[in-house]
Design a protein around this motif. Structure first.
Motif, PDB file in Angstrom:
ATOM      1  N   VAL A   1      -5.810   2.836  10.161  1.00 35.29           N
ATOM      2  CA  VAL A   1      -5.334   3.115   8.795  1.00 35.29           C
ATOM      3  C   VAL A   1      -5.176   4.618   8.593  1.00 35.29           C
ATOM      4  O   VAL A   1      -4.213   5.070   7.958  1.00 35.29           O
TER       5      VAL A   1
ATOM      6  N   LEU B   1       0.841  -1.192   0.000  1.00 35.73           N
ATOM      7  CA  LEU B   1       0.000   0.000   0.000  1.00 35.73           C
ATOM      8  C   LEU B   1       0.875   1.240   0.000  1.00 35.73           C
ATOM      9  O   LEU B   1       1.963   1.245   0.589  1.00 35.73           O
TER      10      LEU B   1
ATOM     11  N   LEU C   1      -7.065  -1.958  12.076  1.00 36.91           N
ATOM     12  CA  LEU C   1      -5.854  -1.127  12.104  1.00 36.91           C
ATOM     13  C   LEU C   1      -6.226   0.352  12.046  1.00 36.91           C
ATOM     14  O   LEU C   1      -7.266   0.721  11.488  1.00 36.91           O
TER      15      LEU C   1
ATOM     16  N   ASN D   1     -13.348   0.587   7.791  1.00 33.87           N
ATOM     17  CA  ASN D   1     -13.495  -0.550   6.876  1.00 33.87           C
ATOM     18  C   ASN D   1     -12.371  -1.570   6.981  1.00 33.87           C
ATOM     19  O   ASN D   1     -12.404  -2.574   6.270  1.00 33.87           O
ATOM     20  N   CYS D   2     -11.393  -1.328   7.824  1.00 29.36           N
ATOM     21  CA  CYS D   2     -10.279  -2.283   7.918  1.00 29.36           C
ATOM     22  C   CYS D   2     -10.708  -3.510   8.724  1.00 29.36           C
ATOM     23  O   CYS D   2     -11.014  -3.396   9.912  1.00 29.36           O
ATOM     24  N   PRO D   3     -10.714  -4.692   8.110  1.00 30.85           N
ATOM     25  CA  PRO D   3     -11.140  -5.883   8.841  1.00 30.85           C
ATOM     26  C   PRO D   3     -10.197  -6.263   9.978  1.00 30.85           C
ATOM     27  O   PRO D   3     -10.576  -6.990  10.880  1.00 30.85           O
ATOM     28  N   MET D   4      -8.950  -5.751   9.922  1.00 28.75           N
ATOM     29  CA  MET D   4      -7.974  -6.090  10.962  1.00 28.75           C
ATOM     30  C   MET D   4      -7.906  -5.021  12.052  1.00 28.75           C
ATOM     31  O   MET D   4      -6.984  -5.038  12.881  1.00 28.75           O
TER      32      MET D   4
ATOM     33  N   CYS E   1      -1.453  -6.131   8.442  1.00 26.90           N
ATOM     34  CA  CYS E   1      -2.202  -5.785   7.224  1.00 26.90           C
ATOM     35  C   CYS E   1      -2.261  -7.001   6.305  1.00 26.90           C
ATOM     36  O   CYS E   1      -1.235  -7.585   5.967  1.00 26.90           O
ATOM     37  N   ILE E   2      -3.480  -7.367   5.909  1.00 27.57           N
ATOM     38  CA  ILE E   2      -3.647  -8.565   5.070  1.00 27.57           C
ATOM     39  C   ILE E   2      -3.863  -8.183   3.595  1.00 27.57           C
ATOM     40  O   ILE E   2      -4.297  -9.019   2.798  1.00 27.57           O
ATOM     41  N   LEU E   3      -3.576  -6.944   3.254  1.00 23.54           N
ATOM     42  CA  LEU E   3      -3.639  -6.459   1.868  1.00 23.54           C
ATOM     43  C   LEU E   3      -4.983  -6.731   1.197  1.00 23.54           C
ATOM     44  O   LEU E   3      -5.049  -7.062   0.010  1.00 23.54           O
ATOM     45  N   CYS E   4      -6.054  -6.623   2.008  1.00 25.73           N
ATOM     46  CA  CYS E   4      -7.395  -6.876   1.461  1.00 25.73           C
ATOM     47  C   CYS E   4      -7.833  -5.723   0.553  1.00 25.73           C
ATOM     48  O   CYS E   4      -8.709  -5.870  -0.280  1.00 25.73           O
ATOM     49  N   MET E   5      -7.236  -4.562   0.758  1.00 25.37           N
ATOM     50  CA  MET E   5      -7.503  -3.354  -0.032  1.00 25.37           C
ATOM     51  C   MET E   5      -8.868  -2.750   0.220  1.00 25.37           C
ATOM     52  O   MET E   5      -9.352  -1.935  -0.576  1.00 25.37           O
ATOM     53  N   SER E   6      -9.498  -3.118   1.336  1.00 21.93           N
ATOM     54  CA  SER E   6     -10.769  -2.488   1.703  1.00 21.93           C
ATOM     55  C   SER E   6     -10.585  -0.999   1.943  1.00 21.93           C
ATOM     56  O   SER E   6     -11.464  -0.201   1.629  1.00 21.93           O
ATOM     57  N   CYS E   7      -9.428  -0.622   2.508  1.00 18.49           N
ATOM     58  CA  CYS E   7      -9.177   0.800   2.771  1.00 18.49           C
ATOM     59  C   CYS E   7      -9.027   1.571   1.453  1.00 18.49           C
ATOM     60  O   CYS E   7      -9.501   2.703   1.335  1.00 18.49           O
TER      61      CYS E   7
ATOM     62  N   MET F   1      -1.939   5.560   9.822  1.00 18.49           N
ATOM     63  CA  MET F   1      -0.877   5.091   8.921  1.00 18.49           C
ATOM     64  C   MET F   1      -0.745   6.031   7.733  1.00 18.49           C
ATOM     65  O   MET F   1       0.354   6.363   7.283  1.00 18.49           O
TER      66      MET F   1
HETATM   67  S1  SF4 Z   1      -5.341  -3.445   3.140  1.00 16.19           S
HETATM   68 FE1  SF4 Z   1      -6.979  -4.267   4.462  1.00 16.19          FE
HETATM   69  S2  SF4 Z   1      -5.925  -4.949   6.321  1.00 16.19           S
HETATM   70 FE2  SF4 Z   1      -4.503  -3.608   5.227  1.00 16.19          FE
HETATM   71  S3  SF4 Z   1      -4.838  -1.581   6.130  1.00 16.19           S
HETATM   72 FE3  SF4 Z   1      -6.161  -1.716   4.301  1.00 16.19          FE
HETATM   73  S4  SF4 Z   1      -8.148  -2.440   5.070  1.00 16.19           S
HETATM   74 FE4  SF4 Z   1      -6.613  -2.845   6.703  1.00 16.19          FE
END
Ligand code: SF4
Ligand code: SF4
Length: 236
Positions: free
Chosen positions: A206, A183, A204, A199-202, A220-226, A209
């Motif tokens: 964000v 990211l 965090l 929206n971060c499932p973990m 960070c699981i790189l889900c890209m929800s953010c 950050m």
């Molecule tokens: S990619 Fe997913 S886990 Fe990583 S910061 Fe964004 S929402 Fe959170």
């Protein structure tokens, strides 16, 4: 929208296949394999996780893991954030003795002498092995129970025996700059709406950050929800 749909489909397909694949993610069969000098399916999968995370971080967790799919379902029922930061080290309390045990057993067995990816499965299918159904229910109960009792993705944060492989590989990858997927933030664009954090499932921080301009986080699981949630494209 398309990315979110693709990710969801990938996770649900992985969960549907879990009865076939769960022996390949087993923390017990790798010990049993070590006692017989056999490199089994979970040994190969865990090694691949470690190596792939040098380049892909925890992409597996966000896009492929069946446990992650179950975590997404549970978080709809219980979306409470869990404590993170130092608490994330809890998973290493189990992981380190587990890895040490595998190493000791493998050495006492005289090392590895054979590779059997389908070890203990029947025709490569986990659920067909005797008693496997009870193990499957046990694992599903562990993941959903911890997520429903403690909060969103509690299993991923505190208990997952696979995550440390990728945390370690990801750490080395970020230092060696080998990450192919990562990211990036543009703090000047941010309007501080908080949508990325929500929206971060973990769970965090964000937004923090982004403000620091440093999107690296071992959870960070790189889900890209953010990325998808940000209205001003401050994350990419
Ligand atoms: S990619 Fe997913 S886990 Fe990583 S910061 Fe964004 S929402 Fe959170
Ligand atoms: S969603 Fe975008 S604009 Fe909103 S706080 Fe996060 S980075 Fe800033």
């Amino acid at each position: 929208m398309r990315r979110r749909t693709v990710r969801r489909i990938a996770l649900y397909v992985s969960l549907a296949l879990f009865p076939v694949t769960f022996y390949y993610l087993s923390p017990y069969l790798i010990i049993l394999g070590a006692s017989e000098g056999i490199v089994n399916g979970s040994f190969l999968v865990f090694s691949s996780m470690l190596i792939s995370s040098l380049f892909l971080g925890r992409l597996w967790c966000g896009w492929v893991c069946p446990g992650s799919a179950l975590g997404e379902i549970c978080s709809r029922a219980r979306g409470k954030s869990v404590r993170i930061g130092r608490w994330d080290l809890l998973k290493f309390l189990v992981w380190i003795p587990w890895i040490a045990l595998i190493a000791i057993i493998a050495v006492r067995a005289g090392g590895y002498s054979r590779v059997d990816p389908f070890y203990e499965t029947v025709y490569g299918i986990s659920i067909l092995a005797p008693g496997a159904i009870f193990v499957l229910f046990g694992v599903l109960l562990l993941i959903s129970g911890s997520d429903l009792l403690i909060g969103r993705r509690a299993f991923c944060h505190y208990l997952c025996w696979m995550a440390p492989f990728m945390v370690i590989g990801g750490w080395f990858g970020s230092r060696a700059r080998t990450h192919l997927v990562k990211l990036k933030a543009d703090p000047d664009r941010c309007i501080h709406c908080g949508a990325c954090t929500r929206n971060c499932p973990m769970s965090l921080d964000v937004e923090g950050m982004v403000a620091r301009g440093d999107m690296r986080n071992s959870e960070c699981i790189l889900c890209m929800s953010c990325v998808d949630a940000c209205p001003v494209k401050a994350i990419r």
